[in-house]
Each structure stands twice: as structure tokens, then as C-alpha cells.
Design a protein around this motif. Structure first.
Motif, PDB file in Angstrom:
ATOM      1  N   UNK A 221      -7.360  -8.285   0.902  1.00 26.75           N
ATOM      2  CA  UNK A 221      -7.191  -8.151   2.343  1.00 26.75           C
ATOM      3  C   UNK A 221      -7.070  -6.661   2.622  1.00 26.75           C
ATOM      4  N   UNK A 222      -7.732  -6.181   3.679  1.00 32.32           N
ATOM      5  CA  UNK A 222      -7.754  -4.731   3.928  1.00 32.32           C
ATOM      6  C   UNK A 222      -7.085  -4.279   5.215  1.00 32.32           C
ATOM      7  N   UNK A 223      -7.059  -5.156   6.231  1.00 24.75           N
ATOM      8  CA  UNK A 223      -6.554  -4.738   7.547  1.00 24.75           C
ATOM      9  C   UNK A 223      -5.197  -5.373   7.835  1.00 24.75           C
ATOM     10  N   UNK A 224      -4.456  -4.767   8.797  1.00 24.81           N
ATOM     11  CA  UNK A 224      -3.161  -5.296   9.196  1.00 24.81           C
ATOM     12  C   UNK A 224      -2.047  -4.853   8.274  1.00 24.81           C
ATOM     13  N   UNK A 225      -0.862  -5.426   8.348  1.00 24.22           N
ATOM     14  CA  UNK A 225      -0.470  -6.368   9.403  1.00 24.22           C
ATOM     15  C   UNK A 225      -0.440  -5.724  10.792  1.00 24.22           C
ATOM     16  N   UNK A 226      -0.686  -6.596  11.807  1.00 22.56           N
ATOM     17  CA  UNK A 226      -0.575  -6.174  13.193  1.00 22.56           C
ATOM     18  C   UNK A 226       0.529  -6.971  13.888  1.00 22.56           C
ATOM     19  N   UNK A 227       0.536  -8.264  13.681  1.00 18.88           N
ATOM     20  CA  UNK A 227       1.511  -9.130  14.364  1.00 18.88           C
ATOM     21  C   UNK A 227       2.774  -9.385  13.552  1.00 18.88           C
ATOM     22  N   UNK A 228       2.925  -8.724  12.411  1.00 24.14           N
ATOM     23  CA  UNK A 228       4.134  -8.860  11.584  1.00 24.14           C
ATOM     24  C   UNK A 228       4.694  -7.461  11.349  1.00 24.14           C
ATOM     25  N   UNK A 229       6.000  -7.381  11.085  1.00 25.51           N
ATOM     26  CA  UNK A 229       6.529  -6.041  10.767  1.00 25.51           C
ATOM     27  C   UNK A 229       6.877  -5.949   9.276  1.00 25.51           C
ATOM     28  N   UNK A 230       6.746  -4.777   8.675  1.00 26.45           N
ATOM     29  CA  UNK A 230       6.207  -3.585   9.338  1.00 26.45           C
ATOM     30  C   UNK A 230       4.696  -3.667   9.488  1.00 26.45           C
ATOM     31  N   UNK A 231       4.173  -3.045  10.553  1.00 29.00           N
ATOM     32  CA  UNK A 231       2.724  -3.004  10.755  1.00 29.00           C
ATOM     33  C   UNK A 231       2.077  -2.153   9.669  1.00 29.00           C
ATOM     34  N   UNK A 232       0.785  -2.383   9.451  1.00 32.18           N
ATOM     35  CA  UNK A 232       0.042  -1.572   8.489  1.00 32.18           C
ATOM     36  C   UNK A 232      -0.211  -0.187   9.046  1.00 32.18           C
ATOM     37  N   UNK A 233      -0.797   0.695   8.213  1.00 33.30           N
ATOM     38  CA  UNK A 233      -1.085   2.055   8.683  1.00 33.30           C
ATOM     39  C   UNK A 233      -1.990   2.042   9.913  1.00 33.30           C
ATOM     40  N   UNK A 234      -1.810   3.046  10.768  1.00 33.58           N
ATOM     41  CA  UNK A 234      -2.611   3.214  11.987  1.00 33.58           C
ATOM     42  C   UNK A 234      -2.611   1.944  12.836  1.00 33.58           C
ATOM     43  N   UNK A 235      -1.420   1.392  13.035  1.00 31.35           N
ATOM     44  CA  UNK A 235      -1.280   0.199  13.879  1.00 31.35           C
ATOM     45  C   UNK A 235      -2.004  -1.012  13.322  1.00 31.35           C
ATOM     46  N   UNK A 236      -2.260  -1.001  12.007  1.00 26.99           N
ATOM     47  CA  UNK A 236      -2.939  -2.132  11.375  1.00 26.99           C
ATOM     48  C   UNK A 236      -4.441  -1.917  11.227  1.00 26.99           C
ATOM     49  N   UNK A 237      -4.961  -0.828  11.789  1.00 27.63           N
ATOM     50  CA  UNK A 237      -6.403  -0.547  11.678  1.00 27.63           C
ATOM     51  C   UNK A 237      -6.742   0.222  10.408  1.00 27.63           C
ATOM     52  N   UNK A 238      -5.721   0.785   9.755  1.00 22.04           N
ATOM     53  CA  UNK A 238      -5.947   1.596   8.565  1.00 22.04           C
ATOM     54  C   UNK A 238      -6.207   0.745   7.324  1.00 22.04           C
ATOM     55  N   UNK A 239      -6.597   1.429   6.240  1.00 21.90           N
ATOM     56  CA  UNK A 239      -6.916   0.752   4.983  1.00 21.90           C
ATOM     57  C   UNK A 239      -5.614   0.375   4.269  1.00 21.90           C
ATOM     58  N   UNK A 240      -5.419  -0.909   4.065  1.00 20.16           N
ATOM     59  CA  UNK A 240      -4.174  -1.401   3.483  1.00 20.16           C
ATOM     60  C   UNK A 240      -4.488  -2.506   2.480  1.00 20.16           C
ATOM     61  N   UNK A 241      -5.081  -2.114   1.311  1.00 16.19           N
ATOM     62  CA  UNK A 241      -5.536  -3.143   0.368  1.00 16.19           C
ATOM     63  C   UNK A 241      -4.366  -3.904  -0.243  1.00 16.19           C
ATOM     64  N   UNK A 242      -4.479  -5.234  -0.244  1.00 17.41           N
ATOM     65  CA  UNK A 242      -3.417  -6.067  -0.817  1.00 17.41           C
ATOM     66  C   UNK A 242      -3.981  -7.448  -1.131  1.00 17.41           C
ATOM     67  N   UNK A 243      -3.198  -8.218  -1.858  1.00 14.66           N
ATOM     68  CA  UNK A 243      -3.655  -9.558  -2.230  1.00 14.66           C
ATOM     69  C   UNK A 243      -3.606 -10.467  -1.008  1.00 14.66           C
TER      70      UNK A 243
END
Ligand SMILES: *[C@@H]1O[C@H](CO)[C@@H](O)[C@H](O)[C@H]1NC(C)=O
Ligand SMILES: *[C@@H]1O[C@H](CO)[C@@H](O)[C@H](O)[C@H]1NC(C)=O
Ligand SMILES: [Cu+2]
Length: 385
Positions: A221-243
Motif C-alpha cells: 500500500x502506498x498512499x494514506x492514511x487520510x481518514x485515520x490518525x496519524x495521517x501519512x506524509x503530505x496529508x496522505x498524498x506522499x509515498x508511504x509504503x507499507x503492508x
């Protein structure tokens, strides 16, 4: 001898016990048969409509969307391979717009992320997701050589036992298992479009998907979180690789029982009722949010919920319920719309009409709602079987 006599004496009692369930039929089994019957009526009406046609959507060209468990093992593997192919193709969304996109699959997540406030708890909800699933199905076929149709996940088949359902078995031909079980978790606070937050109690997983084609190391998964805290980088639009995480949750899957679905289909005389009952008022329970919440993990984040490949099977089922409902009276129901242009009507906006455009970001140009209310006209051509 004595044993035989004893058995003989017990026999009438045994027959009585085994007869009892027949005299009081399981209401869920009755409801499941009712849904089958409504689905057959919908199919008849759709096929009667397209039978005379020689061009456009015909009985020859129509795609037959099947329930996951009705696919052969070979069909399931072909579908999974196509999804993994989409996740390996390059993105088309410019990184200047969404820095976190890395794949064609991410294009779909990014489009949903941006459009979320317009297409949930609003009059765009059903038509947007209908076309959105269609665009995904089209990409799997056109860009990844998939020959089949988008499968759906019928919640009524697995609401009592998610972990025991084939779709979540974790086999290579499943959609992957539950997440690794993480004990001692607090409820997750979820931000919904429309401004409300709700707390979701933990389910049986919570960690990375353990087994199957989308487990840790095989899918990201690369995007987000947006609707959960804490949000991902750049309001969830940034690159946030995770399982990919999941947290199967029987508390919510109970909402997908047959009697709830048959109540929607039989109890709603207009599409406003269907919308409100399915999608819920913001924060209320309905089969739509409950489907997401019963999968858990990234599915709790409405904005990037398409990050879990199960999203598409769940939304095909939402679309199927709408289709079966429309199919009871195609003339009277196909063009029925409900709701305004904004989530929970915040800020206040006009009611949607057949002319209201729906955008799809980088995925496709905008289309008027009137072009996507029928599943067998314009670009759409499929039937649920
Ligand atoms: C589903 O049915 C159960 C039992 O009747 C009920 O408690 C629940 O509220 C229903 N859920 C929905 C979303 O209709
Ligand atoms: C919008 O639709 C609702 C019913 O869904 C109706 O009561 C209302 O009058 C409509 N508003 C306008 C401005 O047409
Ligand atoms: Cu959505």
C-alpha cells in the motif's frame, strides 16, 4: 437386546428433534432464497431488454459478473494475476499531483482519495462507484490481459464466519487472509467524509495480511492514511509504503446477513430509501460501511480504501444490490436518483440530476450520471449471475 429397546424408545423423540428445524425454517435461509428469486427476476428483465439488440450491449457481448466462490480455481488465479499486474504497471498520475503514486493500481487509489468528499454519503455514491468498478474491470482486461469479469463478494455467504470463508482462506487462489492477530488494541477512530468520526472496535486480525497473494512482501500500500490518525506524509498524498493490513470483524459482518439484504430489496420503494439504508446517514450502520469495517485495516480509511483489492469485490456487491433493486422495474427505477452533490450535504448543494457530471480524475473523463444508471447501455455491459 436392552440397548435396541432403549434405542427404539428414543426413536420418536429423535424424530421430533430432527423435525423441529423443518417446522421453523431458518429465517436467513428463507431470506437467501428470496434474494435468489429477486436476482432471477432482475436477470430475466435485463436479458429481455438486450435480446432484440444486434449492436451495443447484446447477449453475446455482456460480461457475467460472478460471486467469488462460484469462480473456478483457474478463474480466481487469473483474476489475482491481473490485479497483481495492475500493481506492477507504472502510474499515469503525475507525481507533481500525487507524490506517493508508484503503480497503475495507485492511480485508482489516488482518484478515489481526491474524490471522496464528493462521492460518499451523497447522490453520486451509487453511480460513481458503479463506473469506478467498471473502469477497474476495464483496466484489468485491457491492460493486464484478463478475460473474465469483475467478481463480487456476497456478504450473505460469509457473514457468520469471515475467517472460514474461501475468499479469506489465505490460499494462493484466495483474496488473502486476515491480518496477523494483534492483541490488546484500542478501538480505531475513523474520520468519515461529512465531518463525523466513529470508533471501530478491534476484530480478529489487526496486522499485515498473513497469507495469500497480497501478504506482506508480495503487495504494498502506498498512499494514506487520510481518514485515520496519524495521517501519512503530505496529508496522505506522499509515498508511504507499507503492508496491506486487515482486521476481520464479525461485529460488522452481521449487517450483511441475508435478511438485511432482502429487507433492502423488498422494503425500499424508492432509491432514496435504498441509498439511506445501504450507505447509512453519516456514521449510521449500513451494508456499505459495514462491509468495509468487517474487513478492517486499510478498509477503515474511506479515502484510500481501494488500496485493499477486496474493495472491488465489496463494491461490486453494493452495485449488485442496486442492480437487482433496479431490475425489479427497469422502466420505473433505472433513472431514479437521490441526494445532493456533497457528502451529507455539507456544504449544502443541489440535488443530483441525470445531467450532473461525475469526474474520475486521471482515470477517465467526466460522465453525466444519466450515462451510468443502466448496466446495459452506453459504456456499461454486464450482468450479475
Ligand atoms: C441487520 O440485522 C440485524 C438483526 O436483525 C440488526 O441488528 C442490524 O441492525 C441489521 N443491520 C443493518 C445494517 O440493517
Ligand atoms: C431534492 O430532493 C428531495 C427528495 O430527495 C426533495 O424533497 C427536495 O425538494 C429536492 N430539492 C430541490 C431543490 O429540488
Ligand atoms: Cu468509495
Amino acid at each position: 437386546m436392552r440397548l435396541l429397546a432403549l434405542l427404539a424408545g428414543a426413536l420418536p423423540l429423535l424424530t421430533l428433534i430432527s423435525a423441529a428445524p423443518e417446522s421453523r425454517p431458518d429465517p436467513e435461509a428463507v431470506a437467501a432464497r428470496r434474494i435468489d428469486k429477486l436476482q432471477r427476476q432482475y436477470q430475466t428483465h435485463i436479458l429481455d431488454t438486450i435480446k432484440p439488440r444486434t449492436t451495443g450491449c447484446t447477449t453475446k457481448t455482456i460480461l457475467r459478473r460472478k460471486e467469488w466462490h462460484d469462480l473456478s480455481r483457474r478463474e480466481r488465479l487469473a483474476y489475482i494475476a491481473a490485479v497483481r499486474c495492475l500493481a506492477a504497471l507504472p502510474a499515469r498520475t503525475p507525481r507533481s499531483a500525487v507524490p506517493g503514486v508508484r503503480s497503475r493500481y495507485d492511480d485508482f487509489v489516488a482518484a478515489h482519495l481526491a474524490l471522496t468528499p464528493l462521492v460518499h454519503f451523497s447522490g453520486r455514491f451509487l453511480p460513481f462507484h458503479r463506473q469506478y468498478v467498471h473502469l477497474y474491470e476495464r483496466a484489468l482486461r485491457a491492460e493486464c490481459g484478463y478475460r473474465g469479469a469483475q467478481p463480487y463478494w456476497d456478504w450473505t455467504r460469509s457473514w457468520r464466519d469471515l475467517r472460514g470463508a474461501g475468499v479469506f482462506s489465505g490460499a494462493p487462489w484466495s483474496m488473502g487472509s486476515d491480518g496477523v492477530s494483534v492483541a490488546g488494541r484500542e478501538p480505531t477512530v475513523v474520520q468519515l467524509p461529512g465531518g463525523l468520526a466513529i470508533a471501530i472496535p478491534p476484530g480478529t486480525g489487526g496486522g499485515c495480511v498473513e497469507r495469500g497473494p497480497f501478504r506482506e512482501g508480495r503487495f504494498e500500500v502506498h498512499l494514506g492514511p487520510v481518514g485515520l490518525s496519524p495521517q501519512g506524509p503530505e496529508g496522505g498524498l506522499g509515498f508511504n509504503p507499507r503492508c496491506l493490513t486487515r482486521d476481520l470483524n464479525l461485529f460488522f459482518s452481521g449487517d450483511g446477513r441475508p435478511s438485511n439484504v432482502s429487507r433492502l430489496l423488498d422494503g425500499c420503494a424508492d432509491v432514496g430509501c435504498l441509498n439511506v439504508q445501504m450507505d447509512g446517514a453519516v456514521g449510521a450502520r449500513g451494508v456499505h460501511t459495514s462491509g468495509h469495517f468487517s474487513i478492517g485495516g486499510v478498509e477503515l480509511d474511506v479515502f484510500v480504501s481501494p488500496s485493499d483489492p477486496m474493495f472491488w469485490l465489496h463494491h461490486a456487491q453494493i452495485d449488485r444490490v442496486w442492480s437487482i433493486w433496479q431490475g425489479q422495474d427497469l422502466e420505473g427505477r433505472t433513472n431514479q436518483l437521490w441526494g445532493t452533490e456533497t457528502a451529507a450535504n455539507v456544504p449544502p448543494s443541489p440535488n443530483v440530476t441525470l445531467e450532473t457530471p461525475i469526474g474520475f480524475g486521471v482515470l477517465a473523463g467526466p460522465v453525466p450520471i444519466g450515462d451510468i444508471v443502466s448496466t446495459v447501455d452506453k459504456d456499461l455491459c454486464y450482468i450479475y449471475v
